[in-house]
Design a protein around this motif. Structure first.
Motif, PDB file in Angstrom:
ATOM      1  N   GLU A 144      -7.845  -3.444  -6.857  1.00 25.57           N
ATOM      2  CA  GLU A 144      -6.635  -3.987  -6.252  1.00 25.57           C
ATOM      3  C   GLU A 144      -6.758  -5.504  -6.120  1.00 25.57           C
ATOM      4  N   CYS A 195       0.850  -1.190   0.000  1.00 28.22           N
ATOM      5  CA  CYS A 195       0.000   0.000   0.000  1.00 28.22           C
ATOM      6  C   CYS A 195       0.886   1.242   0.000  1.00 28.22           C
ATOM      7  N   SER A 196       0.282   2.361  -0.334  1.00 30.89           N
ATOM      8  CA  SER A 196       1.037   3.613  -0.344  1.00 30.89           C
ATOM      9  C   SER A 196       0.100   4.773  -0.051  1.00 30.89           C
TER      10      SER A 196
END
Length: 231
Positions: A187, A41-42
């Protein structure tokens, strides 16, 4: 300080120009990777790029941009800057390929007095993958390097927003599948090879010369005018 070391006297010859904007926060990107190096994740704050730099600031580098052979364009830049940079590097769109063509096309001939600048666009994120299309510069791009989600999103965006200027291109490149269907973008989803090929055809139909799709541990998928599609 690091930029000074890279660009100062006795350096490697790099040139850096800094713009200080007191009214905006510095861009921040934080990422978490798993033990194999894959992105989990970011979180990012790139709001500063919505207004800075602007096209006026960029024009001071017109001479350097026009003289370059390769120009890398970051999708975080606002559409005005992307458009200005691409038009400096490519004063006219790269010559279009004919609708009917039995063989792969050779690269266009460089213009007299101006090197053939190859513009390389890095989408940087799913949302920002639209930036080059919104700026109207896809026919000026030699390369686009999306990941799987960015590729699918850009395919959907182009289908929903603009008719293809080269509808026969898929058949010319050896693609006989359906091109016009939208694809799920979420995702964790994985596109099949035919779906990836479909997305690449969409980008090529809208003027991009080459697509280099990064697929994580599955490798890299390339498509373009240099060879028939993706065996």
């Amino acid at each position: 300080q690091l930029l000074g070391q890279l660009c100062g006297p006795g350096s490697s010859g790099l040139r850096a120009e800094l713009q200080v904007v007191s009214s905006a926060a510095t861009a921040v990107f934080a990422a978490i990777h798993d033990s194999e190096g894959e992105l989990i994740c970011s979180v990012s704050d790139m709001q500063i790029f919505a207004r800075h730099p602007d096209a006026v600031w960029l024009r001071q580098f017109e001479r350097e941009i026009r003289a370059t052979t390769v120009l890398f364009v970051d999708g975080n830049m606002n559409t005005a800057v992307i458009r200005e940079a691409c038009e400096m590097a490519q004063p006219s769109p790269r010559p279009g390929h004919p609708q009917e063509c039995p063989t792969p096309i050779s690269p266009p001939t460089p213009r007299v007095g101006h090197p053939l600048a190859l513009v390389f666009f890095e989408p940087v994120s799913v949302v920002k993958s639209e930036q080059a299309a919104r700026a109207g510069v896809l026919p000026r791009l030699a390369w686009v390097k999306p990941n799987e989600l960015e590729l699918a999103h850009l395919h959907n965006f182009l289908l929903a927003s603009a008719p293809s200027p080269r509808p026969n291109l898929g058949a010319m490149l050896g693609w006989s599948g359906e091109v016009s269907a939208l694809l799920p973008v979420s995702e964790g989803s994985t596109l099949s090879l035919p779906e990836l090929q479909r997305c690449c055809v969409t980008l090529l139909q809208h003027g991009v010369d080459h697509v280099l799709a990064t697929l994580g541990r599955r490798g890299v998928l390339a498509a373009g005018w240099a060879a028939p599609l993706l065996g």
